[in-house]
Enzyme design. Sequence first.
Site, PDB file in Angstrom:
ATOM      1  N   SER A  32       0.828  -1.215   0.000  1.00  0.00           N
ATOM      2  CA  SER A  32       0.000   0.000   0.000  1.00  0.00           C
ATOM      3  C   SER A  32       0.861   1.264   0.000  1.00  0.00           C
ATOM      4  CB  SER A  32      -1.006   0.006   1.151  1.00  0.00           C
ATOM      5  OG  SER A  32      -0.396  -0.364   2.341  1.00  0.00           O
ATOM      6  N   ASP A  86       7.637   3.248   6.090  1.00  0.00           N
ATOM      7  CA  ASP A  86       7.392   2.568   4.809  1.00  0.00           C
ATOM      8  C   ASP A  86       7.490   3.544   3.638  1.00  0.00           C
ATOM      9  OD1 ASP A  86       6.854   0.569   6.549  1.00  0.00           O
ATOM     10  OD2 ASP A  86       4.690   0.551   6.203  1.00  0.00           O
TER      11      ASP A  86
HETATM   12  C1  GLA Z   1       4.001  -0.789   9.457  1.00  0.00           C
HETATM   13  C2  GLA Z   1       3.888   0.733   9.487  1.00  0.00           C
HETATM   14  C3  GLA Z   1       5.242   1.378   9.760  1.00  0.00           C
HETATM   15  C4  GLA Z   1       5.927   0.753  10.970  1.00  0.00           C
HETATM   16  C5  GLA Z   1       5.904  -0.767  10.902  1.00  0.00           C
HETATM   17  C6  GLA Z   1       6.423  -1.416  12.153  1.00  0.00           C
HETATM   18  O1  GLA Z   1       4.771  -1.196   8.367  1.00  0.00           O
HETATM   19  O2  GLA Z   1       3.361   1.221   8.294  1.00  0.00           O
HETATM   20  O3  GLA Z   1       5.074   2.765   9.912  1.00  0.00           O
HETATM   21  O4  GLA Z   1       5.352   1.216  12.156  1.00  0.00           O
HETATM   22  O5  GLA Z   1       4.603  -1.262  10.653  1.00  0.00           O
HETATM   23  O6  GLA Z   1       7.777  -1.143  12.323  1.00  0.00           O
END
Ligand code: GLA
Length: 388
Positions: free
Chosen positions: A130, A174
């Site tokens: 996403s 991410d």
């Molecule tokens: C998801 C979230 C990130 C982070 C990870 C855990 O991927 O989108 O922002 O918090 O989990 O590290």
Amino acid sequence: MKSRLMAEFDKIFGRDGSENIYFAPGRVNLIGEHTDYNGGHVFPCALTIGTYAVARKRSDDRLRFYSMNFEGLGVIESSIKSLEYKKEDDWTNYPKGVIWALMEKGYDIPYGMDILYFGNIPNGSGLSSSASIEVLTGFVCKDMFALDIDNVNIALTGQYSENNFNGVNCGIMDQFAIAMGKENRAIFLDTATLEYTYAPINLTGYKIVILNTNKKRGLGDSKYNERRSQCEEALKRLKTKLNINSLGELTEEEFEENRQLIGDEILEKRAKHAVYENRRTISAVQALKNNDIETFAMLINQSGDSLKNDYEVTGIELDTLVEEARKQTGVICARMTGAGFGGCAVSIVKNEAVDGAIEAIGKAYKEKIGYKADFYVVEIGNGPEKLS
Ligand code: GLA
């Protein structure tokens, strides 16, 4: 790939020659998990797998989205004049959210678009399909409407849309990892300041192997937001005595001296993970700089144990993969990666051991869990780009 994407675009929307092709990667986090909303450090990298888009500008306000990954859903339409979250709009809430967020931030999106997406990141695997769509959409808009926005701000816009349009309180990791990815480099990011450096990943003799539980997860339905509020509550209690803004500001010693302020066993475990994981991430990057792969691997294993025991974001599927992986000779470390509760684990494996390890882990997983796991030997790739 390009001609296949163009042919598909032609079939769905009819080509007129003004289309362009774009790509944005997925990501895997090596260490620094659940630290990004706690003002800590993360150490992710972009992958060479990701999401492609074929896009063109329209002369009206319509938005028409189509995904080759969800063919059955057909073309999903909306308009730049009425962008709101709608459950029935399914996956298109991600690109819609980004366009909405860009406009909220004052960027001019004067026309609609026709966009076809195709991703080779397994959906729901925790490799950020996403966030990849979000960064890709931001990048397409930048190019199409000549927006004055850099990749860090594309990442921030993606996170803003995820938080405020899609209702997931994710951190910045991410979108940042995807927007700022660099070949053969991982990104050492301080999420409190957004300062970052690139660290070369010279794992000569080793491969990064991702192990997919095939247990689908979505951040919305996971306990992600709950973990985040638990950390916020723990911080609030620590702040009754300490002058801090985030758990990421504490050393292990400071945490141990003050943990009784939290006064709740579960919240203490959550906060402990956030504090220790941040410190581990800093040490891991240092170890890598010293070419000390053993320490790097040990810290990754410790991170995995903490995510299992203190942060409790794994589950039988991830635990099985990680346990089986660690039993194999040649696998020097393994842990869950991403949000957890399903999705993927990441491991570092000696070149010559990769095939054997995959076979053995796969067999044990299938026997215990009842369905199969998937494995990807991945490469570290670049951020978003225009391919034509
Ligand atoms: C998801 C979230 C990130 C982070 C990870 C855990 O991927 O989108 O922002 O918090 O989990 O590290």
